[in-house]
Design a protein around this motif. Structure first.
Motif, PDB file in Angstrom:
ATOM      1  N   GLY A   1       0.768  -1.236   0.000  1.00  0.00           N
ATOM      2  CA  GLY A   1       0.000   0.000   0.000  1.00  0.00           C
ATOM      3  C   GLY A   1       0.797   1.282   0.000  1.00  0.00           C
ATOM      4  O   GLY A   1       0.219   2.369  -0.115  1.00  0.00           O
ATOM      5  N   SER A   2       2.120   1.212   0.147  1.00  0.00           N
ATOM      6  CA  SER A   2       2.926   2.431   0.179  1.00  0.00           C
ATOM      7  C   SER A   2       3.238   2.911  -1.242  1.00  0.00           C
ATOM      8  O   SER A   2       3.754   2.136  -2.050  1.00  0.00           O
ATOM      9  N   PRO A   3       2.964   4.178  -1.544  1.00  0.00           N
ATOM     10  CA  PRO A   3       3.310   4.703  -2.873  1.00  0.00           C
ATOM     11  C   PRO A   3       4.815   4.851  -3.075  1.00  0.00           C
ATOM     12  O   PRO A   3       5.277   4.943  -4.208  1.00  0.00           O
ATOM     13  N   LYS A   4       5.583   4.900  -1.986  1.00  0.00           N
ATOM     14  CA  LYS A   4       7.037   4.964  -2.061  1.00  0.00           C
ATOM     15  C   LYS A   4       7.634   3.975  -1.067  1.00  0.00           C
ATOM     16  O   LYS A   4       7.058   3.720  -0.006  1.00  0.00           O
ATOM     17  N   VAL A   5       8.806   3.424  -1.405  1.00  0.00           N
ATOM     18  CA  VAL A   5       9.540   2.597  -0.449  1.00  0.00           C
ATOM     19  C   VAL A   5      10.395   3.521   0.417  1.00  0.00           C
ATOM     20  O   VAL A   5      10.700   4.646   0.015  1.00  0.00           O
ATOM     21  N   PRO A   6      10.794   3.088   1.611  1.00  0.00           N
ATOM     22  CA  PRO A   6      11.643   3.934   2.455  1.00  0.00           C
ATOM     23  C   PRO A   6      12.959   4.269   1.756  1.00  0.00           C
ATOM     24  O   PRO A   6      13.677   3.382   1.303  1.00  0.00           O
ATOM     25  N   MET A   7      13.281   5.563   1.697  1.00  0.00           N
ATOM     26  CA  MET A   7      14.471   6.023   0.980  1.00  0.00           C
ATOM     27  C   MET A   7      15.412   6.831   1.864  1.00  0.00           C
ATOM     28  O   MET A   7      16.422   7.350   1.387  1.00  0.00           O
ATOM     29  N   ILE A   8      15.092   6.953   3.148  1.00  0.00           N
ATOM     30  CA  ILE A   8      16.001   7.557   4.122  1.00  0.00           C
ATOM     31  C   ILE A   8      16.029   6.625   5.336  1.00  0.00           C
ATOM     32  O   ILE A   8      15.074   5.867   5.576  1.00  0.00           O
ATOM     33  N   PRO A   9      17.127   6.620   6.108  1.00  0.00           N
ATOM     34  CA  PRO A   9      17.233   5.693   7.236  1.00  0.00           C
ATOM     35  C   PRO A   9      16.060   5.811   8.213  1.00  0.00           C
ATOM     36  O   PRO A   9      15.581   4.802   8.741  1.00  0.00           O
ATOM     37  N   GLU A  10      15.610   7.026   8.469  1.00  0.00           N
ATOM     38  CA  GLU A  10      14.516   7.224   9.429  1.00  0.00           C
ATOM     39  C   GLU A  10      13.231   6.538   8.967  1.00  0.00           C
ATOM     40  O   GLU A  10      12.516   5.936   9.769  1.00  0.00           O
ATOM     41  N   ALA A  11      12.936   6.616   7.669  1.00  0.00           N
ATOM     42  CA  ALA A  11      11.747   5.963   7.128  1.00  0.00           C
ATOM     43  C   ALA A  11      11.871   4.453   7.228  1.00  0.00           C
ATOM     44  O   ALA A  11      10.893   3.738   7.513  1.00  0.00           O
ATOM     45  N   PHE A  12      13.069   3.939   6.976  1.00  0.00           N
ATOM     46  CA  PHE A  12      13.332   2.504   7.053  1.00  0.00           C
ATOM     47  C   PHE A  12      13.071   1.990   8.465  1.00  0.00           C
ATOM     48  O   PHE A  12      12.426   0.947   8.662  1.00  0.00           O
ATOM     49  N   LEU A  13      13.552   2.718   9.475  1.00  0.00           N
ATOM     50  CA  LEU A  13      13.376   2.286  10.854  1.00  0.00           C
ATOM     51  C   LEU A  13      11.924   2.400  11.304  1.00  0.00           C
ATOM     52  O   LEU A  13      11.422   1.529  12.022  1.00  0.00           O
ATOM     53  N   VAL A  14      11.233   3.466  10.900  1.00  0.00           N
ATOM     54  CA  VAL A  14       9.810   3.595  11.244  1.00  0.00           C
ATOM     55  C   VAL A  14       9.008   2.456  10.631  1.00  0.00           C
ATOM     56  O   VAL A  14       8.129   1.869  11.277  1.00  0.00           O
ATOM     57  N   HIS A  15       9.299   2.121   9.382  1.00  0.00           N
ATOM     58  CA  HIS A  15       8.593   1.009   8.730  1.00  0.00           C
ATOM     59  C   HIS A  15       8.725  -0.273   9.539  1.00  0.00           C
ATOM     60  O   HIS A  15       7.742  -0.980   9.794  1.00  0.00           O
ATOM     61  N   HIS A  16       9.939  -0.601   9.953  1.00  0.00           N
ATOM     62  CA  HIS A  16      10.139  -1.864  10.659  1.00  0.00           C
ATOM     63  C   HIS A  16       9.579  -1.823  12.079  1.00  0.00           C
ATOM     64  O   HIS A  16       9.095  -2.854  12.581  1.00  0.00           O
ATOM     65  N   ALA A  17       9.619  -0.671  12.732  1.00  0.00           N
ATOM     66  CA  ALA A  17       8.992  -0.546  14.046  1.00  0.00           C
ATOM     67  C   ALA A  17       7.484  -0.785  13.945  1.00  0.00           C
ATOM     68  O   ALA A  17       6.885  -1.475  14.787  1.00  0.00           O
ATOM     69  N   ASP A  18       6.871  -0.240  12.911  1.00  0.00           N
ATOM     70  CA  ASP A  18       5.440  -0.430  12.674  1.00  0.00           C
ATOM     71  C   ASP A  18       5.138  -1.877  12.297  1.00  0.00           C
ATOM     72  O   ASP A  18       4.208  -2.500  12.833  1.00  0.00           O
ATOM     73  N   ASP A  19       5.917  -2.424  11.395  1.00  0.00           N
ATOM     74  CA  ASP A  19       5.651  -3.753  10.857  1.00  0.00           C
ATOM     75  C   ASP A  19       5.747  -4.826  11.928  1.00  0.00           C
ATOM     76  O   ASP A  19       4.882  -5.704  12.025  1.00  0.00           O
ATOM     77  N   ILE A  20       6.782  -4.764  12.765  1.00  0.00           N
ATOM     78  CA  ILE A  20       6.953  -5.812  13.768  1.00  0.00           C
ATOM     79  C   ILE A  20       5.855  -5.750  14.826  1.00  0.00           C
ATOM     80  O   ILE A  20       5.384  -6.791  15.313  1.00  0.00           O
ATOM     81  N   ASP A  21       5.392  -4.543  15.159  1.00  0.00           N
ATOM     82  CA  ASP A  21       4.341  -4.432  16.171  1.00  0.00           C
ATOM     83  C   ASP A  21       3.017  -4.957  15.636  1.00  0.00           C
ATOM     84  O   ASP A  21       2.294  -5.664  16.346  1.00  0.00           O
TER      85      ASP A  21
END
Length: 236
Positions: free
Chosen positions: A199-219
């Motif tokens: 559902g994301s129109p963009k993939v994470p392209m900065i470190p902060e976005a990458f970490l937020v994605h995984h924090a959300d996904d694992i929870d």
């Protein structure tokens, strides 16, 4: 009421009506009939605001607090989804607080791991991104007596783009966030589900976005995992 020899307890109803607000004086609680978070809502809310107030960048902090406080009433009740993860009253708040805790851990860990990174990992962006990643669900889902269902806006646009729009509107109203920081925060919201097929129109392209994605996904996935396990008794 009677005990049937074959079918057990039986109730014959001779008179029934819809409950009303006046019944609450006699103890009627509509929330008693829906699933809800096991955590204290006031404690979750206070922690949520505390994390927002800990953001060092004043522009980011003011926008985040504006969005949270202007949506407080629904944030305290909203499920995180109509099904799947945290799909119960208060689930959104429970999920968001959990994601922020994990995001802070990841931010601090990887800032220490990679001190040579220039610019360094931005903890404020990660905290803000965790706090706001699902803010669009305030308009994607309509809270009702039977938990939540999708609004027309939610079905046609979805919480990711709705959340980005809510962020932009809040930034205009508050007026003091740096344009570059706003762009990064928009990107975190747009990319937090990780891939286009999720559902994301963009993939994470900065470190902060990458970490937020995984924090959300694992929870989210851990909640679904535990929910599945809790439905079965025994050790199978």
């Amino acid at each position: 009421y009677q005990e049937h020899k074959q079918f057990g307890p039986q109730i014959d109803i001779s008179n029934i009506r819809l409950a009303s607000e006046e019944d609450q004086a006699d103890g009627y609680d509509p929330d008693a009939f829906v699933a809800k978070t096991k955590f204290d809502i006031d404690e979750l809310w206070n922690e949520l605001i505390g994390h927002a107030e800990s953001i060092g960048d004043a522009g980011i902090r003011d926008v985040v607090l504006h969005l949270l406080r202007s949506n407080e009433e629904i944030i305290r009740l909203q499920p995180a989804a109509s099904r799947n993860h945290h799909a119960y009253r208060g689930g959104y708040l429970e999920h968001t607080v959990s994601v922020v805790r994990t995001g802070i851990y990841l931010a601090d860990k990887y800032r220490d791991y990679y001190p040579e990174l220039n610019p360094p990992i931005n903890r404020d962006l990660i905290v803000a991104g965790c706090l706001l990643h699902d803010i669009g669900k305030m308009k994607e889902l309509a809270l009702g007596a039977d938990l939540a269902d999708y609004t027309v806006e939610g079905m046609l646009i979805g919480h990711i783009v709705i959340g980005r729009d809510m962020l932009r509107e809040a930034a205009r109203e508050v007026g003091n966030i740096d344009a570059e920081m706003l762009l990064y925060l928009e990107h975190i919201i747009l990319s937090h589900q990780g891939t286009p097929e999720w559902g994301s129109p963009k993939v994470p392209m900065i470190p902060e976005a990458f970490l937020v994605h995984h924090a959300d996904d694992i929870d989210a996935k851990m909640n679904m995992f535990i929910d599945s396990l809790s439905k079965y008794e025994g050790e199978e």
